[in-house]
Design a protein around this motif. Structure first.
Motif, PDB file in Angstrom:
ATOM      1  N   VAL A  37     -67.404 -19.546 -34.315  1.00 58.90           N
ATOM      2  CA  VAL A  37     -67.662 -18.374 -34.565  1.00 58.90           C
ATOM      3  C   VAL A  37     -66.370 -17.545 -34.193  1.00 58.90           C
ATOM      4  N   ASN A  38     -66.228 -17.653 -32.870  1.00 57.27           N
ATOM      5  CA  ASN A  38     -64.867 -16.827 -32.294  1.00 57.27           C
ATOM      6  C   ASN A  38     -63.764 -17.069 -32.862  1.00 57.27           C
ATOM      7  N   ILE A  39     -63.281 -18.291 -33.350  1.00 61.36           N
ATOM      8  CA  ILE A  39     -62.069 -18.456 -34.050  1.00 61.36           C
ATOM      9  C   ILE A  39     -62.212 -17.875 -35.429  1.00 61.36           C
ATOM     10  N   LEU A  40     -63.467 -18.157 -36.139  1.00 58.59           N
ATOM     11  CA  LEU A  40     -63.577 -17.498 -37.489  1.00 58.59           C
ATOM     12  C   LEU A  40     -63.451 -15.925 -37.291  1.00 58.59           C
ATOM     13  N   LEU A  45     -60.669 -10.854 -38.230  1.00 58.71           N
ATOM     14  CA  LEU A  45     -59.807  -9.667 -37.532  1.00 58.71           C
ATOM     15  C   LEU A  45     -58.479  -9.667 -38.074  1.00 58.71           C
ATOM     16  N   GLY A  46     -57.646 -10.835 -38.194  1.00 62.47           N
ATOM     17  CA  GLY A  46     -56.233 -10.618 -38.566  1.00 62.47           C
ATOM     18  C   GLY A  46     -56.212 -10.091 -39.938  1.00 62.47           C
ATOM     19  N   VAL A  47     -57.076 -10.777 -40.933  1.00 65.95           N
ATOM     20  CA  VAL A  47     -56.958 -10.008 -42.273  1.00 65.95           C
ATOM     21  C   VAL A  47     -57.371  -8.577 -42.163  1.00 65.95           C
ATOM     22  N   LEU A  48     -58.167  -8.281 -41.369  1.00 68.34           N
ATOM     23  CA  LEU A  48     -58.679  -6.789 -41.415  1.00 68.34           C
ATOM     24  C   LEU A  48     -57.490  -6.072 -40.950  1.00 68.34           C
ATOM     25  N   GLY A  68     -67.160  -3.214 -34.546  1.00 70.60           N
ATOM     26  CA  GLY A  68     -68.789  -3.367 -34.818  1.00 70.60           C
ATOM     27  C   GLY A  68     -69.070  -4.791 -35.474  1.00 70.60           C
ATOM     28  N   LEU A  69     -68.750  -4.779 -36.508  1.00 68.53           N
ATOM     29  CA  LEU A  69     -69.124  -6.119 -37.231  1.00 68.53           C
ATOM     30  C   LEU A  69     -68.604  -7.418 -36.601  1.00 68.53           C
ATOM     31  N   LEU A  70     -67.150  -7.377 -36.320  1.00 70.02           N
ATOM     32  CA  LEU A  70     -66.260  -8.591 -35.806  1.00 70.02           C
ATOM     33  C   LEU A  70     -66.703  -8.588 -34.228  1.00 70.02           C
ATOM     34  N   GLY A  71     -66.862  -7.535 -33.603  1.00 68.89           N
ATOM     35  CA  GLY A  71     -66.804  -7.470 -32.282  1.00 68.89           C
ATOM     36  C   GLY A  71     -68.344  -7.831 -31.873  1.00 68.89           C
ATOM     37  N   GLY A  72     -69.502  -7.847 -32.658  1.00 74.33           N
ATOM     38  CA  GLY A  72     -70.677  -8.160 -32.556  1.00 74.33           C
ATOM     39  C   GLY A  72     -70.784  -9.640 -32.933  1.00 74.33           C
ATOM     40  N   PHE A  73     -70.000 -10.122 -33.787  1.00 79.64           N
ATOM     41  CA  PHE A  73     -70.208 -11.601 -34.457  1.00 79.64           C
ATOM     42  C   PHE A  73     -69.618 -12.571 -33.390  1.00 79.64           C
ATOM     43  N   LEU A 103     -59.344 -19.549 -26.472  1.00 84.36           N
ATOM     44  CA  LEU A 103     -58.289 -18.644 -26.412  1.00 84.36           C
ATOM     45  C   LEU A 103     -57.206 -19.016 -27.203  1.00 84.36           C
ATOM     46  N   VAL A 104     -56.711 -20.235 -27.155  1.00 86.32           N
ATOM     47  CA  VAL A 104     -55.797 -20.533 -28.049  1.00 86.32           C
ATOM     48  C   VAL A 104     -56.249 -20.766 -29.464  1.00 86.32           C
ATOM     49  N   GLY A 105     -57.323 -21.301 -30.011  1.00 87.63           N
ATOM     50  CA  GLY A 105     -57.965 -21.058 -31.352  1.00 87.63           C
ATOM     51  C   GLY A 105     -57.887 -19.720 -31.829  1.00 87.63           C
ATOM     52  N   ALA A 106     -58.156 -18.805 -31.189  1.00 85.90           N
ATOM     53  CA  ALA A 106     -58.535 -17.480 -31.498  1.00 85.90           C
ATOM     54  C   ALA A 106     -57.104 -16.781 -31.783  1.00 85.90           C
ATOM     55  N   LEU A 107     -56.328 -16.920 -30.904  1.00 86.67           N
ATOM     56  CA  LEU A 107     -54.948 -16.299 -31.002  1.00 86.67           C
ATOM     57  C   LEU A 107     -54.262 -17.085 -32.368  1.00 86.67           C
ATOM     58  N   LEU A 108     -54.260 -18.267 -32.325  1.00 89.78           N
ATOM     59  CA  LEU A 108     -53.867 -18.875 -33.516  1.00 89.78           C
ATOM     60  C   LEU A 108     -54.421 -18.305 -34.797  1.00 89.78           C
TER      61      LEU A 108
END
Length: 136
Positions: A37-40, A45-48, A68-73, A103-108
């Motif tokens: 979920v966090n990586i997706l 967020l990168g696309v947005l 909102g949406l991605l912060g809650g997801f 951390l690494v997955g989300a940043l990448l």
């Protein structure tokens, strides 16, 4: 704006809850559903960031979708609880590996999604680079 963020946050939290119901994680297991979920969410967020920033979008779209949406997801609080649970359960190496993977997955994910979105839409990188123009 507050209503847009709250509505998006409620939808995002419901989506995350839906994932937790469909992909339950036992207490002793690696929290792979939340990591996904966090990586997706970071990738989205990168696309947005690329698609909404460069367009004349409705002023409530970015707060609704991003904050909102991605912060809650996505979630940091559950992530922190999972790390503490793993460490307290004698699985410190797994807990720290999970923290690093998040951390690494989300940043990448946010970086790769932004780069790919720029390339797909032929938008130059905001720093003036050639990303998105087909240059290698």
């Amino acid at each position: 704006m507050l209503a847009a963020v709250a509505a998006g946050g409620a939808l995002g939290a419901l989506a995350r809850y839906g994932v937790s119901l469909s992909w339950p994680t036992p207490d002793e297991a690696f929290p792979s559903a939340l990591l996904t979920v966090n990586i997706l969410g970071s990738a989205l967020l990168g696309v947005l960031a690329v698609t909404v920033t460069d367009r004349a979008a409705h002023p409530l779209l970015r707060p609704f979708l991003g904050t909102g949406l991605l912060g809650g997801f996505t979630t940091f609080s559950v992530h922190a609880v999972d790390i503490e649970r793993l460490i307290a359960g004698g699985r410190a190496a797994i807990g720290l590996g999970y923290a690093a993977a998040n951390l690494v997955g989300a940043l990448l994910a946010v970086w790769a999604a932004a780069v790919l979105t720029r390339r797909a839409s032929n938008r130059p990188h905001p720093a003036g680079g050639t990303e998105g123009r087909g240059a290698s």
